[in-house]
Design an enzyme around this catalytic site. Sequence first.
Site, mmCIF file in Angstrom:
data_model
loop_
_atom_site.group_PDB
_atom_site.id
_atom_site.type_symbol
_atom_site.label_atom_id
_atom_site.label_comp_id
_atom_site.label_asym_id
_atom_site.label_seq_id
_atom_site.Cartn_x
_atom_site.Cartn_y
_atom_site.Cartn_z
ATOM 1 N N LYS A 297 -0.333 -0.026 56.941
ATOM 2 C CA LYS A 297 -1.708 -0.533 57.076
ATOM 3 C C LYS A 297 -2.722 0.275 56.270
ATOM 4 C CE LYS A 297 -1.161 -2.823 61.513
ATOM 5 N NZ LYS A 297 -1.570 -2.959 62.904
ATOM 6 N N ASP A 336 -6.966 -7.154 63.311
ATOM 7 C CA ASP A 336 -6.808 -6.452 64.591
ATOM 8 C C ASP A 336 -8.169 -6.260 65.264
ATOM 9 O OD1 ASP A 336 -4.069 -6.127 64.502
ATOM 10 O OD2 ASP A 336 -4.161 -4.178 63.507
ATOM 11 N N GLY A 365 -4.187 7.434 72.142
ATOM 12 C CA GLY A 365 -3.494 7.321 70.854
ATOM 13 C C GLY A 365 -4.482 7.367 69.702
ATOM 14 N N GLY A 367 -3.265 6.681 66.225
ATOM 15 C CA GLY A 367 -2.523 6.217 65.049
ATOM 16 C C GLY A 367 -3.273 5.084 64.366
ATOM 17 N N ALA A 369 -3.091 1.833 64.753
ATOM 18 C CA ALA A 369 -3.606 0.773 65.618
ATOM 19 C C ALA A 369 -4.885 1.226 66.317
ATOM 20 C CB ALA A 369 -2.550 0.391 66.641
ATOM 21 N N ASN A 388 -5.216 12.053 72.482
ATOM 22 C CA ASN A 388 -3.996 11.967 71.675
ATOM 23 C C ASN A 388 -3.133 13.198 71.905
ATOM 24 O OD1 ASN A 388 -2.499 10.351 69.821
ATOM 25 N ND2 ASN A 388 -2.851 11.923 68.262
ATOM 26 N N TYR A 460 3.147 -5.189 73.069
ATOM 27 C CA TYR A 460 3.419 -6.552 73.549
ATOM 28 C C TYR A 460 4.875 -6.834 73.879
ATOM 29 C CZ TYR A 460 4.336 -7.972 68.653
ATOM 30 O OH TYR A 460 4.812 -8.101 67.373
ATOM 31 N N GLY A 481 -0.881 -6.790 75.513
ATOM 32 C CA GLY A 481 -0.882 -6.795 74.053
ATOM 33 C C GLY A 481 -0.517 -8.150 73.476
#
Length: 508
Positions: A297, A336, A365, A367, A369, A388, A460, A481
């Site tokens: 990404k 997203d 988190g 990262g 996403a 994190n 998800y 998700g």
Amino acid sequence: MICLSLIAATLSENLRLVARYAAYVDMLELRADYLLHGERAELDRFPRALPPGRSGAPLPVILTVRARRDGGQWHGGENERRQLLLHGVRGGGYRYVDLERWLRGSDAVLLEAAAAAGTTIIRSAHDFDAVPGNLARLLDSGSCPGEIPKAAVTPAGSSDLLHFVRTVSALPLQPRIAVAMGTAGFATRVLARRLGSMLTFCSPENIDTVVAAPGHIDPETMSRLYRYHSISGNSAVFGVIGNPIMHSQSPAYHNRRFAEDHLDAVYVPFEVDDVDAFFELAELIPIAGVSVTIPHKQAVMRYLAQRDPSVTGAGACNTVVRSGAARGGWKGYNSDVPGFLEPLQQAAAAAGWPELRGRRATVVGAGGAARAVVYALLRQGMELLLLNRTLDRARTLARDLGASGAVRCACLDDSAGREMAGYADLIVQTTSVGMAPDAESDPLPFYQFSGAEIVYDIVYTPPLTRLLQRARDAGCITVSGRKMFEAQADAQYRLFRELQLADSAPRQ
Ligand code: ATR
């Protein structure tokens, strides 16, 4: 043509498989190396016992007894293998017989029998380790006059796949079978027709998870999901790039939408380990647009001629489409961002929140996403705690988004519960903890839900993670998700459709 490789141990089981898939296949390959010894005597009569194929005409059959050195199951000797091939060919029912390249010079009796029976030779070569440098020669019909050349080779990654596609695209239009095996080559199975291969091989679904060769899918999926029979040289090619990628649900989603909208377009998974090579491939095929997933990404951003504000803001891109009048460059979007917000807004409405502004949230988190999530929440005017495992990464994320002052960063450990108490209107989980096959794990085992939080897990698979189950048991409103997946896929699909409709509109 879709060719079903028949790999059952008995002829009657193979007949059952043909009946099961007859509506989707154009051709069959009897892999006699899989047959039990006692079944072999009857193999000469097998083609005549078959039901008609999807066109109503008899199904052409390839007879193959694949040696072990070529990835087959044949355990007997070479002499015995030839006798079996002769027995089949002399029966007169096989349209094709597969003979390996290394047999040449020692197969005169077989060639004679094939000529007498009107059976065409498929001259095959296999490479389970690489895409060989002499691929063009292996596929050159001049090297085996009167026969159909076949090469099944194995790209180790994207640059091998590029080499494969470049080679087959440069070949003259003549009957041949060209297959790139394995996950890195999977796209060539769906795009076989477009790449000049006369057929694509499929295996029956789930015969003890055995397939005839690496990368085979079942004919129904090839025909119904990928709409193999309607992909032509004019069909627009879209896809998803990532690594790993074969688990992705995006092909099922986007191909279904293209079919519903009657668009001449197909969507294929590309396992990509080298983004440079992929973008060269994208020019060669050519590819109209792609979804981008882990771990690319950020890497795709350097190929973008234009960036939507969602890409600049989140510092990550999950959708790339051709842009500009000449469709020369690439434009990036981050679906997203709207995909994450849409289900959140529904949950907030269900919780009776008048707006998101001023609410306090924990994001777990830091990262790729998490970037889209943090960017989306900050744009809504929320106050954030970013947790994190690696604290520095959280700080870097906040800094990259120009939000060091607005985002509190802390370490994801047992003491984080105290920090979370002040940021618990909404909890968003963005790590891979709890994702199948790690479905028993919980990224916040120390946190007790009060029941007042909205809890959103962007994982998800499974749709209800352990974390969400705990939150639900405590009375929280939860968001799976799966909802985000669908909302971001819908936003992405609308970009693909717009492009496809613009390009297929008649020019003035
Ligand atoms: P994605 O694009 O899905 O966010 P990523 O960029 O690899 O993937 O980020 C993975 C996130 O999950 C990171 O926040 C990572 O924490 P670190 O930055 O400390 O690596 C987090 N993560 C992965 N495994 C984890 C684990 N076992 N426990 C806690 N966090 C984990």
